[in-house]
Design an enzyme around this catalytic site. Structure first.
Site, PDB file in Angstrom:
ATOM      1  N   THR A   1       5.459   0.333  -1.089  1.00 37.79           N
ATOM      2  CA  THR A   1       6.858   0.504  -0.663  1.00 37.79           C
ATOM      3  C   THR A   1       6.939   0.448   0.863  1.00 37.79           C
ATOM      4  OG1 THR A   1       7.323   1.784  -2.644  1.00 37.79           O
ATOM      5  CG2 THR A   1       8.879   2.030  -0.828  1.00 37.79           C
ATOM      6  N   ASN A   8       5.997  -7.031 -12.469  1.00 40.32           N
ATOM      7  CA  ASN A   8       5.472  -5.763 -13.007  1.00 40.32           C
ATOM      8  C   ASN A   8       5.930  -5.487 -14.433  1.00 40.32           C
ATOM      9  OD1 ASN A   8       7.820  -5.577 -11.164  1.00 40.32           O
ATOM     10  ND2 ASN A   8       8.023  -3.529 -11.997  1.00 40.32           N
ATOM     11  N   GLN A  56       0.942  -6.305  -8.271  1.00 40.84           N
ATOM     12  CA  GLN A  56       0.441  -6.379  -9.651  1.00 40.84           C
ATOM     13  C   GLN A  56      -0.599  -7.486  -9.827  1.00 40.84           C
ATOM     14  OE1 GLN A  56       0.998  -4.196 -11.966  1.00 40.84           O
ATOM     15  NE2 GLN A  56       2.736  -3.057 -11.158  1.00 40.84           N
ATOM     16  N   SER A  63      -0.764  -1.830  -3.296  1.00 41.55           N
ATOM     17  CA  SER A  63      -0.913  -0.382  -3.520  1.00 41.55           C
ATOM     18  C   SER A  63      -2.239  -0.128  -4.220  1.00 41.55           C
ATOM     19  CB  SER A  63       0.206   0.141  -4.437  1.00 41.55           C
ATOM     20  OG  SER A  63       1.178   0.816  -3.683  1.00 41.55           O
ATOM     21  N   HIS A  69      -3.204   2.362  -6.030  1.00 41.37           N
ATOM     22  CA  HIS A  69      -3.200   3.008  -7.351  1.00 41.37           C
ATOM     23  C   HIS A  69      -2.948   2.050  -8.501  1.00 41.37           C
ATOM     24  CE1 HIS A  69       1.243   3.446  -8.202  1.00 41.37           C
ATOM     25  NE2 HIS A  69       1.297   3.164  -6.922  1.00 41.37           N
ATOM     26  N   THR A  87      -2.187   9.438  11.888  1.00 39.44           N
ATOM     27  CA  THR A  87      -3.601   9.542  11.501  1.00 39.44           C
ATOM     28  C   THR A  87      -3.797   8.958  10.104  1.00 39.44           C
ATOM     29  OG1 THR A  87      -3.733  11.534  12.828  1.00 39.44           O
ATOM     30  CG2 THR A  87      -5.519  11.177  11.243  1.00 39.44           C
ATOM     31  N   CYS A 116       9.474   3.655 -11.787  1.00 39.48           N
ATOM     32  CA  CYS A 116      10.451   4.291 -10.918  1.00 39.48           C
ATOM     33  C   CYS A 116      11.862   4.145 -11.472  1.00 39.48           C
ATOM     34  CB  CYS A 116      10.386   3.715  -9.518  1.00 39.48           C
ATOM     35  SG  CYS A 116      10.486   1.961  -9.525  1.00 39.48           S
TER      36      CYS A 116
HETATM   37  N1  PLP Z   1       5.961  -3.772  -6.155  1.00 35.75           N
HETATM   38  C1  PLP Z   1       5.589  -3.827  -7.437  1.00 35.75           C
HETATM   39  C2  PLP Z   1       5.572  -5.148  -8.147  1.00 35.75           C
HETATM   40  C3  PLP Z   1       5.278  -2.655  -8.132  1.00 35.75           C
HETATM   41  O1  PLP Z   1       4.925  -2.725  -9.427  1.00 35.75           O
HETATM   42  C4  PLP Z   1       5.320  -1.432  -7.423  1.00 35.75           C
HETATM   43  C5  PLP Z   1       5.047  -0.161  -8.150  1.00 35.75           C
HETATM   44  O2  PLP Z   1       5.399   0.007  -9.306  1.00 35.75           O
HETATM   45  C6  PLP Z   1       5.694  -1.423  -6.078  1.00 35.75           C
HETATM   46  C7  PLP Z   1       6.014  -2.613  -5.486  1.00 35.75           C
HETATM   47  C8  PLP Z   1       5.758  -0.147  -5.285  1.00 35.75           C
HETATM   48  O3  PLP Z   1       4.489   0.448  -5.181  1.00 35.75           O
HETATM   49  P1  PLP Z   1       4.340   1.966  -4.678  1.00 35.75           P
HETATM   50  O4  PLP Z   1       5.213   2.807  -5.552  1.00 35.75           O
HETATM   51  O5  PLP Z   1       2.886   2.259  -4.840  1.00 35.75           O
HETATM   52  O6  PLP Z   1       4.771   2.006  -3.259  1.00 35.75           O
END
Ligand code: PLP
Length: 382
Positions: free
Chosen positions: A71, A151, A179, A199, A201, A237, A323
């Site tokens: 994000t 996604n 993704q 990202s 995670h 940091t 989200c």
């Molecule tokens: N872009 C895509 C395609 C995503 O699937 C996601 C998370 O679901 C994001 C952006 C945002 O990632 P984050 O919530 O780790 O900032």
């Protein structure tokens, strides 16, 4: 036992990322900007993590900025490209109708501030409308913003070709590659793009850390200022432990990508069995799809009800982006593909990981069939 098929929302930590982070939490407490040896140790570990992530993406480590996640990376990329381009009188942005909210929302806020945002639609299979893109792309374009892998459906867009066209008219290109990273081999340094977001995670690294790829000489304007970290591109940091986890996860993903010839095998088995078992079931997204994602529509069913039923049996799936899945509104991605709101709310996304086993898939298949039968019997379609 929980079966986790929601890996597009987030992934469990890779064991080696977890152990590297555990060690770093107690041993690498230094500030990487400090001149002394404790700081240097942290800086060295950060450098190693950056090199691992860069190797996974096929870019130079110097072109990577660690952030708090995609994000932030996306917001930074938009700021970098748009500040520079609007100064040159370019005020048009081409984006797609199927982007994640992390790109859609900041872009629509900029629309309110006078930028022209053009959304390129998709067809019923989720493929971008190439003709429209071609027609809208001209010297007025400041930026082309496009995701590499969707996604919700796993559809893979031909970003490389789009970027080449964008570059030819002087537009900057940002790619949301969240993704894609860790799931497909990438050599982004060879692509005609300026920025890309990631990202940790989503690839078995920790939450709260991500990266922004900034091509050498692409314009840059930091979102956070007030410190010289990350080559003056992101003040504050660094999250050293998070970056170490990201680096280890990237390292493992790269090794796995080199060794796994046909990862779509399990997903295809799952889909074929479900389509054969359950009448009125459709796969959403028919073009090139990433190997781990299966978005299925169960006619006459509430996707949300199925997700809740499956969760009670220990199977985690999702109705869409994490989200937005708390919200009632049907998915903008599925609506853009031409589904009616009713059809869109009958969809469930199953997203596998490289750790998903054949036994889990077999069990998941049986549970989904049982769930659909149970719910259809409770509330038959009108
Ligand atoms: N872009 C895509 C395609 C995503 O699937 C996601 C998370 O679901 C994001 C952006 C945002 O990632 P984050 O919530 O780790 O900032």
């Amino acid at each position: 036992m929980t079966m986790y098929l929601d890996n597009n929302a987030t992934t469990p930590l890779a064991p080696e990322a977890l152990s590297a982070m555990q060690a770093a939490l107690s041993e690498l407490y230094g500030n990487p900007s400090s001149l002394h040896q404790v700081g240097e140790q942290a800086a060295d570990a950060l450098g190693e993590a950056r090199r691992s992530v860069a190797a996974l993406l096929g870019v130079s480590a110097r072109e990577l900025v660690f952030t708090s996640g995609a994000t932030e990376s996306i917001a930074t990329a938009l700021q970098c490209a748009l500040s520079d381009q609007t100064r040159r009188g370019r005020t048009r942005v081409l984006t797609t109708a199927v982007e994640h909210a992390a790109a859609m929302d900041p872009l629509s806020r900029r629309r309110a501030r006078g930028l022209e945002i053009v959304e390129i639609g998709v067809d019923g299979r989720g493929a971008l409308d190439g003709q429209r893109l071609e027609a809208e792309l001209d010297e007025r374009c400041a930026l082309v913003n496009v995701m590499l892998v969707n996604n919700e459906t796993g559809v893979i867009h031909d970003v490389r070709a789009i970027a080449a066209r964008a570059q030819a008219v002087g537009a900057r290109v940002h790619v949301d590659a969240v993704q894609a990273a860790g799931k497909m081999s990438l050599d982004l340094g060879q692509w005609p793009i300026d920025y890309a977001s990631f990202s940790a995670h989503k690839l078995h690294g920790p939450k709260g850390v991500g990266a922004l790829y900034v091509k050498h000489k692409a314009p840059f304007e930091a979102l956070f200022t007030g410190g010289g970290q990350e080559g003056e591109r992101r003040a504050g940091t660094q999250n050293v432990v998070g970056a170490i986890g990201f680096g280890r996860a990237a390292h493992s993903a790269r090794a796995w990508l080199a060794s796994e010839p046909a990862p779509e095998r399990l997903r295809d088995l799952f889909e074929q069995a479900i389509l054969a078992d359950i009448p009125g079931t459709f796969v959403q997204g028919g073009t090139r799809r990433i190997w781990n994602t299966s978005n299925l529509r169960f006619e006459g069913l509430s996707g949300e009800a199925l997700v809740i039923w499956l969760s009670a049996q220990g199977l985690c799936a999702s109705t869409g982006a994490a989200c937005s899945s708390g919200k009632q509104a049907p998915s903008h991605v599925l609506l853009a593909m031409g589904l009616t709101p009713r059809q869109a709310s009958a969809c469930v996304r199953f997203s596998l990981s490289r750790f998903t086993t054949p036994a889990e898939i077999e069990r998941a298949r049986a549970l989904v069939a049982e769930g659909v039968r149970t719910l259809r019997a409770l509330a038959p379609a009108p």
